[in-house]
Write an enzyme that holds these catalytic residues in place. Structure first.
Site, PDB file in Angstrom:
ATOM      1  N   LYS A  11      -4.205 -14.257 -18.779  1.00  0.00           N
ATOM      2  CA  LYS A  11      -4.407 -15.606 -19.319  1.00  0.00           C
ATOM      3  C   LYS A  11      -4.514 -15.579 -20.968  1.00  0.00           C
ATOM      4  CE  LYS A  11      -6.818 -16.483 -15.073  1.00  0.00           C
ATOM      5  NZ  LYS A  11      -7.702 -17.367 -14.301  1.00  0.00           N
ATOM      6  N   TYR A  51      -2.270 -24.462  -9.392  1.00  0.00           N
ATOM      7  CA  TYR A  51      -3.764 -24.231  -9.117  1.00  0.00           C
ATOM      8  C   TYR A  51      -4.135 -25.560  -8.083  1.00  0.00           C
ATOM      9  CZ  TYR A  51      -5.142 -20.400 -11.958  1.00  0.00           C
ATOM     10  OH  TYR A  51      -5.388 -19.380 -12.713  1.00  0.00           O
ATOM     11  N   PHE A  59     -14.263 -28.068 -11.470  1.00  0.00           N
ATOM     12  CA  PHE A  59     -13.484 -27.431 -12.845  1.00  0.00           C
ATOM     13  C   PHE A  59     -12.112 -27.369 -12.936  1.00  0.00           C
ATOM     14  CE2 PHE A  59     -14.310 -24.094  -9.178  1.00  0.00           C
ATOM     15  CZ  PHE A  59     -12.923 -23.592  -9.062  1.00  0.00           C
ATOM     16  N   ARG A  87      -6.232  -6.807  -7.022  1.00  0.00           N
ATOM     17  CA  ARG A  87      -7.875  -7.165  -6.808  1.00  0.00           C
ATOM     18  C   ARG A  87      -8.932  -6.326  -7.376  1.00  0.00           C
ATOM     19  NH1 ARG A  87      -8.065 -12.031  -4.957  1.00  0.00           N
ATOM     20  NH2 ARG A  87      -9.970 -12.066  -4.215  1.00  0.00           N
ATOM     21  N   ASN A 114     -11.350 -15.917 -17.616  1.00  0.00           N
ATOM     22  CA  ASN A 114     -11.585 -14.783 -16.965  1.00  0.00           C
ATOM     23  C   ASN A 114     -10.378 -13.702 -17.154  1.00  0.00           C
ATOM     24  OD1 ASN A 114      -9.872 -16.112 -15.204  1.00  0.00           O
ATOM     25  ND2 ASN A 114     -11.315 -15.469 -13.382  1.00  0.00           N
ATOM     26  N   HIS A 117      -5.322 -13.581 -13.732  1.00  0.00           N
ATOM     27  CA  HIS A 117      -5.278 -14.024 -12.173  1.00  0.00           C
ATOM     28  C   HIS A 117      -4.362 -13.174 -11.152  1.00  0.00           C
ATOM     29  CE1 HIS A 117      -4.291 -16.799  -8.759  1.00  0.00           C
ATOM     30  NE2 HIS A 117      -3.168 -16.217  -8.815  1.00  0.00           N
ATOM     31  N   GLU A 128       3.410 -17.692  -4.888  1.00  0.00           N
ATOM     32  CA  GLU A 128       3.020 -17.754  -6.503  1.00  0.00           C
ATOM     33  C   GLU A 128       4.180 -16.959  -7.045  1.00  0.00           C
ATOM     34  OE1 GLU A 128      -0.764 -15.574  -7.171  1.00  0.00           O
ATOM     35  OE2 GLU A 128      -1.901 -17.621  -6.005  1.00  0.00           O
TER      36      GLU A 128
HETATM   37  P1  CMP Z   1      -8.210 -17.328 -10.402  1.00  0.00           P
HETATM   38  O1  CMP Z   1      -8.163 -16.234 -10.040  1.00  0.00           O
HETATM   39  O2  CMP Z   1      -7.146 -18.070 -11.918  1.00  0.00           O
HETATM   40  O3  CMP Z   1      -8.254 -18.736  -9.973  1.00  0.00           O
HETATM   41  C1  CMP Z   1      -8.809 -20.023  -9.951  1.00  0.00           C
HETATM   42  C2  CMP Z   1      -9.640 -19.858 -11.290  1.00  0.00           C
HETATM   43  O4  CMP Z   1     -10.505 -21.066 -11.174  1.00  0.00           O
HETATM   44  C3  CMP Z   1     -10.460 -18.824 -11.260  1.00  0.00           C
HETATM   45  O5  CMP Z   1     -10.009 -17.661 -11.537  1.00  0.00           O
HETATM   46  C4  CMP Z   1     -11.470 -19.119 -12.386  1.00  0.00           C
HETATM   47  O6  CMP Z   1     -11.049 -18.751 -13.594  1.00  0.00           O
HETATM   48  C5  CMP Z   1     -11.503 -20.747 -12.069  1.00  0.00           C
HETATM   49  N1  CMP Z   1     -12.864 -20.716 -11.534  1.00  0.00           N
HETATM   50  C6  CMP Z   1     -13.441 -20.448 -10.536  1.00  0.00           C
HETATM   51  N2  CMP Z   1     -14.540 -20.855 -10.481  1.00  0.00           N
HETATM   52  C7  CMP Z   1     -14.947 -21.611 -11.676  1.00  0.00           C
HETATM   53  C8  CMP Z   1     -16.000 -22.409 -12.190  1.00  0.00           C
HETATM   54  N3  CMP Z   1     -17.263 -22.495 -11.548  1.00  0.00           N
HETATM   55  N4  CMP Z   1     -15.733 -22.794 -13.322  1.00  0.00           N
HETATM   56  C9  CMP Z   1     -14.818 -22.742 -14.223  1.00  0.00           C
HETATM   57  N5  CMP Z   1     -13.509 -22.165 -13.805  1.00  0.00           N
HETATM   58  C10 CMP Z   1     -13.787 -21.662 -12.307  1.00  0.00           C
END
Ligand code: CMP
Length: 142
Positions: A11, A51, A59, A87, A114, A117, A128
């Site tokens: 990311k 997404y 969010f 994972r 984070n 992904h 994906e």
């Molecule tokens: P990812 O694995 O990319 O899949 C969906 C993404 O949504 C997740 O990682 C987070 O980065 C994001 N996400 C999930 N929960 C929240 C939240 N409460 N607030 C902001 N982003 C979120």
């Protein structure tokens, strides 16, 4: 031996923090082979489509805005038990809950930013990978 492919995305926060190499090295060190990889900047439409299952979440706007804010690296990982192994290497979605030495513990800033992904199942991995790569862009060894 259960050979699988999965999708990883490095990311924008991890890419801009110069952690692309560290993350790729970790995958290779854990026997996940890079079957395809490209650095790109996602359009709003492409990020929203990726997404789509989160469209109704509060969010969603923030997620799309972050994912289009800088470069991402799209990676197809191939190896034994690749979905689950990736994972485990990533750790929990929320870095506050991620185990020591996982990518999110090491490189994530928050649940939104984070770092990586990873596909959550074989079915998601298939969708994906096909969403971002043409068949002829993926070099598979099985
Ligand atoms: P990812 O694995 O990319 O899949 C969906 C993404 O949504 C997740 O990682 C987070 O980065 C994001 N996400 C999930 N929960 C929240 C939240 N409460 N607030 C902001 N982003 C979120």
């Amino acid at each position: 031996m259960k050979m699988e492919r999965t999708l990883s995305i490095i990311k924008p926060n991890a890419a801009l923090d110069n952690n692309i190499g560290n993350i790729v090295k970790r995958f290779e060190g854990e026997n996940l082979r890079i079957a395809a990889m490209k650095l790109t900047v996602l359009s709003k439409e492409k990020a929203e489509g990726f997404y789509i299952e989160h469209k109704e979440r509060p969010f969603f706007g923030e997620l799309v805005s972050f994912m289009t804010s800088g470069p991402v690296v799209l990676i197809v990982l191939e190896g034994e038990n690749a979905v689950e192994k990736n994972r485990e290497i990533m750790g929990a979605t929320n870095p506050a809950e991620a185990a020591e030495n996982t990518l999110r513990k090491l490189y994530a800033k928050s649940i939104g930013e984070n770092a990586v992904h990873g596909s959550d199942s074989l079915a998601s991995a298939d969708r994906e990978i096909n969403y971002f790569f043409d068949k002829n862009e993926v070099f598979s060894r099985f």
